[in-house]
Design a protein around this motif. Structure first.
Motif: not given
Length: 297
Positions: A122-124, A154-158, A195-202
């Motif tokens: 996979g890819f980040k 997988l994408f960092h979000t927030g 994949v949306l990574a993390h609780p995406s605050f805000p």
């Protein structure tokens, strides 16, 4: 690998230092990240040390670094080294790669080579650190290749802890990590597992909406202690999104031990807990046939 022997699958851990001592981030960003997460003293485990940690706990872990050389000027830890390190620990570590989308056609060639020759699964992407909008057409040839290769993105979000507290956030912008930008990617590449990574605050509600609306979009729970999860995230993870939410820690800045200890305090149904900790990831990563995943669920 026998899934019966695996307690959990952590889909979000970092390779932070190479065999030569090269770190994944420039020193000023590494220091700010350590301060933000309070991660002094355990910030830079080697891949072999990470494997030992997870093997002792009868867990598996996805490992990756981030290639943001275009934006930061800092060379990444080589993806090949991450893949080779994971290959030394089959049944424990799962290699992901990161290719800077600003590399254009070279990124596409690298992605194909990493999957076909190095066993990458996979890819980040980190849109804020890599300084690109996920829906920028510049990155579309890379997504097309990843979709064809049949592996997740997988994408960092927030918000990000990288640059947090520095003047101007170290020049890192938060807007590229809005999950609504990944919604465009999911619409334009319907076969791409995301994949949306993390609780995406805000943007937590936006992330939940995207995962509900798009068949192949998942959410990982990394980067936060579960005791701080927004209530709507817990509610949807326990119900409508129970098959699409994944255990991720952000190890080593948040250890799997700490994450799992705090997760025990959440009011999650026992059957859903098993899905989040293991079986959803097993399905996403192709570690078992669907019927085997259902049996373990």
């Amino acid at each position: 690998m026998d899934l019966d022997e695996i307690v959990a699958i952590d889909v979000h851990t970092h390779a932070e230092i190479s065999s030569s001592g090269h770190q994944s981030l420039p020193p000023y960003l590494m220091e700010a990240s350590e301060k933000y997460f309070g991660a002094h003293g355990h910030r830079l485990p080697t891949i072999d040390e990470t494997a030992a940690y997870y093997r002792e706990r009868k867990m598996m872990a996805v490992v990756f670094t981030v290639d943001a050389e275009q934006a930061t000027g800092h060379p990444p830890i080589p993806n090949e080294e991450v893949a080779e390190g994971c290959a030394r620990h089959p049944g424990t570590l799962i290699p992901f790669a990161s290719v800077d989308p600003w590399r254009g056609r070279a990124a596409v060639r690298a992605a194909r080579r990493l999957v076909e020759e190095h066993g990458v699964r996979g890819f980040k992407f980190h849109p804020s650190l890599q300084d690109f909008a996920p829906n920028d057409r510049m990155a579309y040839p890379l997504y097309e290749a990843i979709e064809e290769l049949g592996v997740p993105a997988l994408f960092h979000t927030g918000q990000t802890g990288i640059g947090a507290g520095l003047p101007g956030g170290g020049g890192i912008r938060l807007a590229p990590s809005d999950p609504m930008l990944v919604d465009d990617v999911a619409a334009d590449f319907p076969g791409l597992r995301i994949v949306l990574a993390h609780p995406s605050f805000p943007w937590q509600d936006e992330a939940l909406a995207v995962a509900l609306h798009k068949e192949h979009v998942h959410i990982d729970l990394s980067g936060w202690s579960p005791k701080y999860f927004p209530p709507q995230l817990v509610r949807y993870a326990n119900s409508l999104l129970q098959d699409k939410v994944l255990f991720g820690s952000d190890h080593p800045v948040i250890t799997a031990d700490r994450w799992l200890r705090d997760f025990e305090g959440l009011d999650i149904k026992p059957g859903v807990r098993r899905k989040i900790l293991k079986t959803n990831a097993a399905r996403l990563l192709g570690l078992a046939a669907d019927e085997e995943v259902e049996r373990h669920a």
